[in-house]
Design a protein around this motif. Structure first.
Motif, mmCIF file in Angstrom:
data_model
loop_
_atom_site.group_PDB
_atom_site.id
_atom_site.type_symbol
_atom_site.label_atom_id
_atom_site.label_comp_id
_atom_site.label_asym_id
_atom_site.label_seq_id
_atom_site.Cartn_x
_atom_site.Cartn_y
_atom_site.Cartn_z
ATOM 1 N N UNK A 12 45.188 33.702 30.276
ATOM 2 C CA UNK A 12 46.056 33.550 29.114
ATOM 3 C C UNK A 12 47.075 34.677 29.084
ATOM 4 N N UNK A 13 48.100 34.524 28.278
ATOM 5 C CA UNK A 13 49.106 35.568 28.123
ATOM 6 C C UNK A 13 48.915 36.279 26.790
ATOM 7 N N UNK A 15 48.979 40.514 24.665
ATOM 8 C CA UNK A 15 48.617 41.924 24.792
ATOM 9 C C UNK A 15 47.158 42.104 25.200
ATOM 10 N N UNK A 16 46.898 43.059 26.073
ATOM 11 C CA UNK A 16 45.528 43.425 26.421
ATOM 12 C C UNK A 16 44.886 42.590 27.512
ATOM 13 N N UNK A 17 45.591 41.600 28.052
ATOM 14 C CA UNK A 17 44.995 40.757 29.093
ATOM 15 C C UNK A 17 44.677 41.585 30.335
ATOM 16 N N UNK A 18 45.643 42.367 30.795
ATOM 17 C CA UNK A 18 45.419 43.184 31.990
ATOM 18 C C UNK A 18 44.299 44.194 31.762
ATOM 19 N N UNK A 19 44.224 44.726 30.553
ATOM 20 C CA UNK A 19 43.161 45.681 30.221
ATOM 21 C C UNK A 19 41.781 45.037 30.382
ATOM 22 N N UNK A 20 41.628 43.809 29.931
ATOM 23 C CA UNK A 20 40.335 43.128 30.059
ATOM 24 C C UNK A 20 39.984 42.869 31.526
ATOM 25 N N UNK A 21 40.962 42.451 32.297
ATOM 26 C CA UNK A 21 40.712 42.161 33.714
ATOM 27 C C UNK A 21 40.323 43.426 34.469
ATOM 28 N N UNK A 32 41.108 49.436 42.354
ATOM 29 C CA UNK A 32 42.348 48.670 42.470
ATOM 30 C C UNK A 32 43.376 49.478 43.254
ATOM 31 N N UNK A 33 43.807 48.963 44.400
ATOM 32 C CA UNK A 33 44.809 49.644 45.218
ATOM 33 C C UNK A 33 46.200 49.060 45.013
ATOM 34 N N UNK A 34 46.285 47.842 44.472
ATOM 35 C CA UNK A 34 47.580 47.225 44.216
ATOM 36 C C UNK A 34 47.400 46.126 43.177
ATOM 37 N N UNK A 35 48.394 45.988 42.305
ATOM 38 C CA UNK A 35 48.365 44.914 41.318
ATOM 39 C C UNK A 35 49.780 44.388 41.137
ATOM 40 N N UNK A 36 49.918 43.083 41.050
ATOM 41 C CA UNK A 36 51.223 42.461 40.836
ATOM 42 C C UNK A 36 51.083 41.337 39.823
ATOM 43 N N UNK A 37 51.902 41.411 38.770
ATOM 44 C CA UNK A 37 51.959 40.321 37.805
ATOM 45 C C UNK A 37 52.984 39.322 38.337
ATOM 46 N N UNK A 38 52.491 38.289 39.007
ATOM 47 C CA UNK A 38 53.370 37.324 39.664
ATOM 48 C C UNK A 38 54.221 36.591 38.640
ATOM 49 N N UNK A 39 53.603 36.193 37.552
ATOM 50 C CA UNK A 39 54.275 35.643 36.373
ATOM 51 C C UNK A 39 53.338 35.892 35.193
ATOM 52 N N UNK A 40 53.725 35.593 33.963
ATOM 53 C CA UNK A 40 52.872 35.954 32.822
ATOM 54 C C UNK A 40 51.440 35.425 32.889
ATOM 55 N N UNK A 41 51.188 34.367 33.655
ATOM 56 C CA UNK A 41 49.843 33.795 33.700
ATOM 57 C C UNK A 41 49.086 34.125 34.984
ATOM 58 N N UNK A 67 41.284 31.338 33.252
ATOM 59 C CA UNK A 67 41.193 29.921 33.610
ATOM 60 C C UNK A 67 40.746 29.707 35.060
ATOM 61 N N UNK A 68 41.170 30.614 35.950
ATOM 62 C CA UNK A 68 40.840 30.434 37.368
ATOM 63 C C UNK A 68 40.832 31.777 38.076
#
Length: 214
Positions: A12-13, A15-21, A32-41, A67-68
């Motif tokens: 889901x999109x 605030x706080x989504x990345x924090x939970x993950x 975590x050595x790398x992270x990329x938000x490809x799009x909001x979801x 979701x996946x």
């Protein structure tokens, strides 16, 4: 012993989504050595992980926001080391011919080297691009291909070299050649030598050269 894995998460999109993950990843001793938000979801992680990742994947799937979750090959394994070529379009194209041809020779022997190009003109756009190249993932070398570069571009070159990036310059007017690790007159040869310098399957080493201008 840890292994590097890639994980794609559809969530889901808000605030706080990345924090939970990232909290779940940390709880399972994932680094975590790398992270990329490809799009909001969609978010992509590369993680150094000890042992089997099935528990981590299951824990991520249990989050209500998710979701996946899919384990995928890492970008490092697929695209490997990156070489960035920037400058005038004609020179960039000639350097790319040498780099792509040489990369192909090493990639069929097990290497993973990719070549990116961007034609640019102007002192500030080039200086900004040089500095930004050090922030891109997996970049090992930068080739500056043009007829005249100096000023702020030279300062940017010195900055990214201090961060460990190899910088190759065509033998051009301006002060950039003086600031670079290697200066090559022929653009095709510049591409070839840059790939050789970053390939583990090559015996060429910039550090062992007795001169740096060719």
């Amino acid at each position: 012993m840890s292994n590097k894995i890639g994980i794609e998460v559809t969530a889901a999109t808000g605030p706080g989504i990345l924090h939970q993950l990232t909290g779940v990843i940390a709880a399972h001793q994932g680094d975590i050595t790398s992270v990329e938000i490809v799009n909001p979801r969609h978010t992509y992680f590369e993680i150094e992980f000890p042992g089997e990742p099935s528990g981590l994947l299951a824990a991520l799937r249990e989050l209500a926001i998710v979701q996946q979750v899919s384990q995928v090959e890492t970008m490092e394994k697929i695209y490997g080391k990156r070489i960035i070529i920037m400058g005038g379009g004609a020179q960039v194209g000639q350097v790319a011919i040498g780099a792509i041809t040489e990369a192909d020779r090493h990639n069929i022997r097990g290497e993973h080297i990719s070549v990116d190009t961007i034609p640019l003109v102007g002192e500030k756009p080039l200086a900004d691009a040089v500095r930004a190249s050090a922030r891109l993932p997996r970049v090992r070398a930068l080739v500056l291909a043009g007829s005249l570069m100096g000023g702020e571009i030279e300062q940017a070159v010195r900055e990214v070299r201090a961060q460990g990036l190899l910088v190759v310059s065509l033998n051009m007017a301006g002060s950039v050649p003086e600031a670079s690790d290697l200066v090559v007159t022929d653009p095709v040869q510049a591409g070839v030598m840059t790939v050789m310098a970053v390939a583990d399957t090559a015996k060429f080493s910039v550090e062992r050269l007795t001169r740096r201008v060719f």
